[in-house]
Each structure stands twice: as structure tokens, then as C-alpha cells.
Design an enzyme around this catalytic site. Sequence first.
Site, PDB file in Angstrom:
ATOM      1  CG  HIS A  66      -3.557   0.688   8.646  1.00  0.00           C
ATOM      2  ND1 HIS A  66      -2.719   0.173   7.690  1.00  0.00           N
ATOM      3  CD2 HIS A  66      -4.799   0.739   8.066  1.00  0.00           C
ATOM      4  CE1 HIS A  66      -3.393  -0.082   6.581  1.00  0.00           C
ATOM      5  NE2 HIS A  66      -4.657   0.246   6.788  1.00  0.00           N
ATOM      6  CG  HIS A  73      -5.475   4.127   4.373  1.00  0.00           C
ATOM      7  ND1 HIS A  73      -6.666   4.053   3.679  1.00  0.00           N
ATOM      8  CD2 HIS A  73      -5.301   2.900   4.933  1.00  0.00           C
ATOM      9  CE1 HIS A  73      -7.196   2.853   3.824  1.00  0.00           C
ATOM     10  NE2 HIS A  73      -6.372   2.127   4.571  1.00  0.00           N
ATOM     11  CD  GLU A 105      -3.910   0.857   2.084  1.00  0.00           C
ATOM     12  OE1 GLU A 105      -3.418   0.593   3.201  1.00  0.00           O
ATOM     13  OE2 GLU A 105      -4.985   0.370   1.680  1.00  0.00           O
TER      14      GLU A 105
END
Length: 376
Positions: free
Chosen positions: A134, A205, A341
Site C-alpha cells: 500500500h 481501504h 478493494e
Amino acid sequence: MLKIAVQWSCVVVACLSLVTACRNQSPQEISAGAFEKEVEGKSAALYTLDNGKGMKARISNYGGRLVSLLVPDRMGELRDVVLGFDSLSGYMKSTEPYFGAIVGRYANRIAKGRFKIGQDTFRLSINNGPNTLHGGLNGFQYRLFSASPRGDSSLVLNYVSKDGEEGFPGNLRVRVQYTLTAYNELKLNYQAVSDKNTVINLSNHAFFNLNGAGSGTVNKHLLRIFADFYTPVDSTLIPSGQISPVEGSPFDFRKARAIGERLAEANVQLRYGKGYDHNFVLSSKKLWKEAAIVKGDQSGIMMTVYTTEPGLQFYGGNFMQSRNKMRGVKSDDFRTAFCLETQHFPDSPNQPDFPSTLLKAGQIYKSTSVYRFSTE
């Protein structure tokens, strides 16, 4: 007999009063002041969106986070379906850095924190075993976006990720717009442009529980994913490069079934992810596609996900360990939330057979995802 009847009547009235009180109890209030703070010389704040149809969203420009999402259930009562904290400090101190955040520059994992563009190799910060997750150690979840409200139901967030930030090339200008539509949809529009060739994969998220945040396990939620294939991973959750059929495996959600129905099966992929933490290859070849439908088993709230992205990462809350005190004096207990996601595939910069995440200098990156809410 009369005395007994009167007593029973009182019990019934008391029970009905209790039920009414519980149903009329408003979701946990959030103080905007608890989100006002100077962060790296800039002002953090909390913004409220209202579509005038019963939905409300609260968003912090710290990490571009979806802090709260109020949705009517089958009885018309509002439930907060997103896990979050009641203050900015909760997010800043959390052992789980991604609650509700915009993740980037690259959502999901990049193997060993490196990739090539042409002949140039770029090395990223490592923050997930041997890999980058991420966006790295200080990804977008810790960055302060500038915020511009657009009426009552929309908010535009902007951030400039400087050349070399977390190892990524190019000055990247990012724009994310949150909108609550009249159709009880949460819509996210992503745009970005870079002055150098780079890679990009943006997503949100949010941790969802459609029965209401803090209401217990999500394993009884019914889930359908519009995917015939998924991307198996190694023990560090990096894709092997294969694209495997879901048929005959615990990853077959082509028909709606409970999230936890097949979690106990002996399956190496479930073992690697400690449950579901995998990318699904969306079946539709259309630009705008239906990705998933989830239904809360208690609330009757249904969430349908649409996206322009080719993949969907389904995470079942396997790493939640009750370490964080959430809003409403609840904790992030094991598998009490899930994430869907919308994304390009993990490790695409190192996987030539996956859809490309290369963004060329001057080219405009665009992506849209919608979370539509209804009841059944």
C-alpha cells in the site's frame, strides 16, 4: 388473574419500550473538533456529506479516510457500516494503518519492494515482510490532502506526491472525489498525472460490517464476487503469476454464500492468507462492471460494488487482533470487518501478463468505483 394480566402487560410494554429505545438510538456521534489538528504544518479536519436521502458520510483529509458511513437498514434505522475511530489521534496511533484510507501510490503488494521501468530499477520502502504494501512505510494513509467541499454531498481531495516519495518516480498530482449520490451510492473518482513515467494503483481501504460497526463477525454476511478466476499467492502474499479458476475451490463466490462457509477447509491459499486476502479477476470485459454484492445477515443492508478496475481484493479481516479501541468503545476483533478493494492486480509492475499499471509522463490516470446501498 387480573394481577397476572396487569404484570404481563407491564412486561410487554417495558419490552416494547426497550426495543423502541434501541431502534431510535442514534449511531455514535462524532465530534468534528476531535479531528482538527495541525499535521506537518497543515490543518486536518472532518467533513460531512449528506445526500438528503438518509445517507451520511464523514471524511477526514488525513489519509483521505472514510471515517463513518451511515446507511439505512431494512427497518429504516441508520447503521454505521464502516469501522473507525472517534478522533484523529486514534488513526495516528492505530496498529492498523489503513482504516478507511486512500491507499497509494500503489495499493496492494510489490514484491521485494522493487520494479523496473525500461532499464531503470526503482527501490521502495519495505513494510510488509520482504515486500512493499500500500505504498510503503509512509504511504497516502499518513498524508494530509487539501480538501474542497462541493455542496452538501461531495468532497474533492488533492495531494502532490513528490518525486522519490517512498521510492516512486515522478511528481504525482492526485485528485480523489467522494460523492454521495441520490441513489444511496458512495462514489469515488480517482485522477492522477505524473511528470515522469511511474506506476500507480489507487484504492480505498474501508473496513465494512453491514450489520453495523462493532456488531460481531462478518462470517455470516452473504458475498457474491463476479469473478471466474483469482490470482494465487506465495507465502508472502505475492502473486505467483498464475491466473487460476475459482471453480472447485473455497474462492468460488460466483453464487452468494456466507463468507465463513469454507474458511475451515484445508487449502494452501487460505493458509497463506490466514483466510481470504486475495485478488479476484473480474469477469466482465466492460470498462464499467459489477464486481461484488454483499448482504448483512442481520441488517438486510446490501452493498453492490461497481468499478472500472480489472480486479477486486477481498480481505476477510484475518489480521484483526483486538488491538485498537474503535468508535463506540469497541475493538477491532478478529474478522469483524471485511474489505473490498477495487484495484489493478498486486505486483503488476513485475508481472508482464497482468494488466499494466504503468502511467506515462503527462498521461491522465482515471478510475471510478461505486458502493451502492439498498435493503432486502
